[in-house]
Motif scaffolding. Structure first.
Motif, short mmCIF file in Angstrom:
data_model
loop_
_atom_site.label_atom_id
_atom_site.label_comp_id
_atom_site.label_asym_id
_atom_site.label_seq_id
_atom_site.Cartn_x
_atom_site.Cartn_y
_atom_site.Cartn_z
N UNK A 116 22.64 40.43 43.68
CA UNK A 116 22.91 39.18 44.84
C UNK A 116 22.69 39.66 46.09
N UNK A 117 22.02 38.88 46.94
CA UNK A 117 21.96 39.02 48.58
C UNK A 117 23.27 38.14 48.96
N UNK A 118 24.14 38.98 49.54
CA UNK A 118 25.38 38.25 49.88
C UNK A 118 26.16 38.94 50.94
N UNK A 119 27.19 38.66 51.58
CA UNK A 119 27.55 38.93 52.76
C UNK A 119 28.34 40.21 52.39
N UNK A 162 30.76 51.11 49.61
CA UNK A 162 30.59 49.78 49.50
C UNK A 162 30.29 48.95 50.50
N UNK A 163 29.18 47.86 50.37
CA UNK A 163 28.67 47.04 51.67
C UNK A 163 27.46 47.53 52.22
N UNK A 164 27.20 48.96 52.07
CA UNK A 164 26.14 49.72 52.41
C UNK A 164 24.73 49.01 52.07
N UNK A 165 24.61 48.71 50.80
CA UNK A 165 23.39 47.87 50.08
C UNK A 165 23.14 46.79 50.85
N UNK A 166 24.32 45.91 50.93
CA UNK A 166 24.22 44.65 51.53
C UNK A 166 23.67 44.56 53.07
N UNK A 167 24.38 45.61 53.70
CA UNK A 167 23.79 45.76 55.11
C UNK A 167 22.65 46.46 55.17
N UNK A 168 21.80 47.16 54.31
CA UNK A 168 20.60 47.53 54.32
C UNK A 168 19.60 46.61 54.00
N UNK A 169 20.09 45.58 53.09
CA UNK A 169 19.14 44.36 52.72
C UNK A 169 19.12 43.63 54.08
N UNK A 170 20.02 43.46 54.86
CA UNK A 170 20.01 42.65 56.05
C UNK A 170 18.94 43.29 57.05
N UNK A 171 18.79 44.87 57.08
CA UNK A 171 17.85 45.10 57.67
C UNK A 171 16.48 45.01 57.19
N UNK A 172 16.39 44.72 55.77
CA UNK A 172 15.08 44.38 55.23
C UNK A 172 14.76 42.95 55.70
N UNK A 173 15.68 42.08 55.66
CA UNK A 173 15.29 40.66 55.98
C UNK A 173 15.04 40.48 57.58
#
Length: 291
Positions: free
Chosen positions: A96-99, A165-176
């Motif tokens: 999931x894309x979450x915070x 942990x959290x690095x994947x979500x932060x990278x998805x933020x870069x993507x968006x």
């Protein structure tokens, strides 16, 4: 081959779970709407369970792809949550894309139960999920990632661990953040070409081969010109994601002026009734301004 549970059968999760079956894994699914889980099981030959806990019991890996922070908490926590059914040493993978905040929160809860937690948001949209060609950006312990990566490979074109942990979500933020600016720029370019009396498709055939080229240009320009927005990643979901990006920027001090502006442009698209349109519908806003 592993015993895998998959929680959430939306436009992304439904085909992703199917790829796990094709890869030879034993898969049990859970979905909030049971009818969809039943349909998936009939189509793919897997099993379905009435609660996340029951789906997770006995699984080596539990994958989730749900809607937002609250949805993720709901499938993880509580007496019927997945964590309650998972054994020590098993791995939870969140697509999931979450915070990053909820990721760290759930990582801590999982760690207390000796469950590994890998945040692994995806990019590639519905087509990427259906074709098993997703980009997967991961955060979490190296050992847990190393074990999960061969399972994730069933629907991944590329999969990489970016940090703890959290690095994947932060990278998805870069993507968006990248996508928001690219789609707005492409929308303005195509709108300008139209107002200038140019053949937009012919223009893109030329400029896409140079420095202006991008995935968005190659895959979305024709449908944008043809005013078709019934595919891909929805505006409502993009606004959710950009809200996460802007909240994180408030925390870390990053300046995101273009992202904030495009988020408001997507709000305008929602007002036009386009909440479920593809994100490339930003061009609809420009056309609406023309009256």
């Amino acid at each position: 081959m592993a015993k895998v549970s998959f929680l959430g059968l939306g436009v992304m999760g439904y085909p992703m779970a199917g790829h796990l079956v094709k890869a030879g894994h034993e898969v049990t699914v859970y979905n909030r709407t049971t009818a969809k889980a039943e349909k998936w099981a009939a189509e793919h030959g897997g099993n379905f369970a009435p609660t996340p806990r029951e789906a997770a019991e006995g699984a080596d890996f539990v994958m989730a792809c749900v809607g937002n922070d609250d949805d993720l908490r709901a499938v993880c926590l509580g007496d019927d949550g997945a964590f309650a059914g998972m054994s020590a040493g098993t791995i939870f993978v969140d697509h999931t894309t979450v915070s990053a905040k909820v990721t760290r929160e759930l990582y801590a809860v999982a760690d207390e139960r000796q469950i590994s937690f890998v945040d692994a948001p995806v990019s590639g949209g519905q087509a990427g999920a259906e074709n098993g060609q997703l980009g997967v950006m991961c955060g979490g312990d190296q050992g847990a990632y190393d074990r999960a990566e061969p399972v994730i490979d069933a629907y991944a074109k590329a999969c990489k661990r970016l940090g703890e942990n959290g690095a994947g979500q932060l990278t998805k933020m870069v993507n968006q953040i990248c996508i928001a600016g690219l789609v707005q720029g492409l929308s303005e370019a195509l709108h300008f070409a139209d107002k200038a009396g140019l053949d937009g498709k012919a223009v893109v055939e030329v400029i896409s081969q140079g420095a202006a080229g991008s995935w968005q240009m190659s895959n979305r320009y024709e449908t944008m010109i043809d005013d078709k927005f019934d595919h891909g990643f929805a505006v409502d979901w993009m606004r959710k994601d950009l809200g996460i990006c802007l909240d994180a920027a408030d925390e870390n001090g990053a300046s995101l002026p273009v992202t904030a502006l495009v988020d408001q442009f997507y709000k305008d698209v929602q007002k036009l009734g386009g909440g479920r349109w593809d994100t490339s519908s930003l061009i609809k806003r420009l056309r609406a301004l023309d009256g």
